[in-house]
Design an enzyme around this catalytic site. Structure first.
Site, PDB file in Angstrom:
ATOM      1  CG  ASP A 156       2.787   3.118   3.324  1.00  0.00           C
ATOM      2  OD1 ASP A 156       3.030   2.201   4.124  1.00  0.00           O
ATOM      3  OD2 ASP A 156       3.533   4.100   3.178  1.00  0.00           O
TER       4      ASP A 156
ATOM      5  CD  GLU B 175      10.778   4.886   1.464  1.00  0.00           C
ATOM      6  OE1 GLU B 175      10.820   3.923   2.242  1.00  0.00           O
ATOM      7  OE2 GLU B 175       9.726   5.496   1.213  1.00  0.00           O
TER       8      GLU B 175
ATOM      9  CB  THR C   6       7.811  -5.489   2.461  1.00  0.00           C
ATOM     10  OG1 THR C   6       6.558  -5.250   3.111  1.00  0.00           O
ATOM     11  CG2 THR C   6       7.640  -6.585   1.444  1.00  0.00           C
TER      12      THR C   6
ATOM     13  N   GLY D 248       4.995   5.586   5.087  1.00  0.00           N
ATOM     14  CA  GLY D 248       4.451   5.125   6.365  1.00  0.00           C
ATOM     15  C   GLY D 248       5.551   4.975   7.410  1.00  0.00           C
TER      16      GLY D 248
ATOM     17  CE  LYS E   9       8.390   3.956  -1.367  1.00  0.00           C
ATOM     18  NZ  LYS E   9       8.367   3.015  -0.240  1.00  0.00           N
TER      19      LYS E   9
HETATM   20  C1  5RP Z   1       8.660   3.591   4.403  1.00  0.00           C
HETATM   21  C2  5RP Z   1       7.828   3.120   3.282  1.00  0.00           C
HETATM   22  C3  5RP Z   1       7.502   1.672   3.224  1.00  0.00           C
HETATM   23  O1  5RP Z   1       7.893   1.159   1.995  1.00  0.00           O
HETATM   24  C4  5RP Z   1       6.026   1.492   3.387  1.00  0.00           C
HETATM   25  O2  5RP Z   1       5.618   2.141   4.588  1.00  0.00           O
HETATM   26  C5  5RP Z   1       5.642   0.009   3.453  1.00  0.00           C
HETATM   27  O3  5RP Z   1       6.165  -0.552   4.604  1.00  0.00           O
HETATM   28  P1  5RP Z   1       5.911  -2.065   5.010  1.00  0.00           P
HETATM   29  O4  5RP Z   1       6.673  -2.908   4.046  1.00  0.00           O
HETATM   30  O5  5RP Z   1       6.441  -2.152   6.421  1.00  0.00           O
HETATM   31  O6  5RP Z   1       4.424  -2.309   4.953  1.00  0.00           O
HETATM   32  O7  5RP Z   1       7.410   3.851   2.420  1.00  0.00           O
HETATM   33  O8  5RP Z   1       8.833   4.987   4.380  1.00  0.00           O
END
Ligand code: 5RP
Length: 236
Positions: free
Chosen positions: A87, A106, A34, A99, A97
């Site tokens: 997530d 972050e 995203t 994932g 978060k």
């Molecule tokens: C990465 C993250 C992402 O913001 C989270 O996994 C969401 O990812 P996506 O937009 O691909 O669903 O925390 O470490």
């Protein structure tokens, strides 16, 4: 609308949101699919910002490819906004978060920012966090001790492994996933996180933990969430 279209829609809403910041501002940029849509949507307007701070090597690469200036976070003292996916997000703006494995950077960038603008589709909204496995980044030599400590919270702990290449799909990978910081990730499944702020600080206190992917102290201040009828803007 499929998930890609929902990501695109919310990315465009986030672009419009950050273009309200004064010209010359610095912007924090998150990681994931995203966040990637957001970077692509913002690229034609990069001149509005004097620079960005990035939450991962992958995001830095994408920002540079688009011609954004990427600053060392140590050079930045004022960061009006950080934009990132999640997530899971609960009704108070607490998030899981990590994932994508970028949770530590972050959280650092989020802690610098006045606003955390979370961007996601409605499938990420949950009444209580914990259906998505909670990521915990650790110092590799603490694997055993941190695993035992995390098990006391009642979840099932597993080490995140690298994904197999296409040629090697038959065999399970046994190579740890290594973060941008050289850490490993433990994923904790089966939690029901009713007090995110308490759990965040308890896990943070375990020796060997670099960061837990529970964003309660650094929760979202604004949520842009896309669904079939458009994008909702929720403030916390
Ligand atoms: C990465 C993250 C992402 O913001 C989270 O996994 C969401 O990812 P996506 O937009 O691909 O669903 O925390 O470490």
């Amino acid at each position: 609308m499929n998930q890609e279209q929902l990501k695109q829609l919310v990315a465009e809403a986030a672009r419009d949101e950050v273009l309200k910041l004064e010209s010359g501002a610095i912007l924090g940029v998150g990681t994931g699919s995203t966040a990637n849509c957001f970077i692509d949507a913002l690229a034609p307007y990069k001149g509005h910002f004097s620079g960005t701070v990035s939450s991962s090597n992958a995001t830095t690469k994408r920002l540079l490819q688009h011609g954004f200036k990427v600053l060392d976070p140590n050079e930045v003292t004022i960061l009006p906004a950080y934009v990132d996916g999640a997530d899971e997000i609960d009704p108070a703006g607490n998030m899981i978060k990590g994932g994508g494995g970028a949770l530590t950077r972050e959280k650092i960038i989020a802690s610098m920012a006045s606003q955390f603008i979370c961007i996601c589709d409605a499938s990420k909204q949950v009444p209580v966090l914990g259906h998505f496995a909670l990521p915990v980044e650790i110092i590799p030599l603490s694997l055993g001790v941190v695993t035992r400590q995390l098990e006391k919270f009642g979840g099932k702990v597993s080490m995140r492994l690298t994904k197999n290449s296409q040629e090697d799909l038959q065999q399970a990978s046994s190579t740890p996933f290594v973060t941008d910081n050289g850490g490993w990730i433990l994923d904790v499944r089966g939690l029901h996180i009713t007090h995110p702020r308490d759990l965040e600080s308890q896990i943070n206190q375990i020796a060997g933990v670099i960061t837990v992917g529970l964003f309660a102290k650094e929760r979202a201040t604004i949520l842009l969430v896309s669904g079939p009828s458009g994008v909702d803007r929720i403030t916390f």
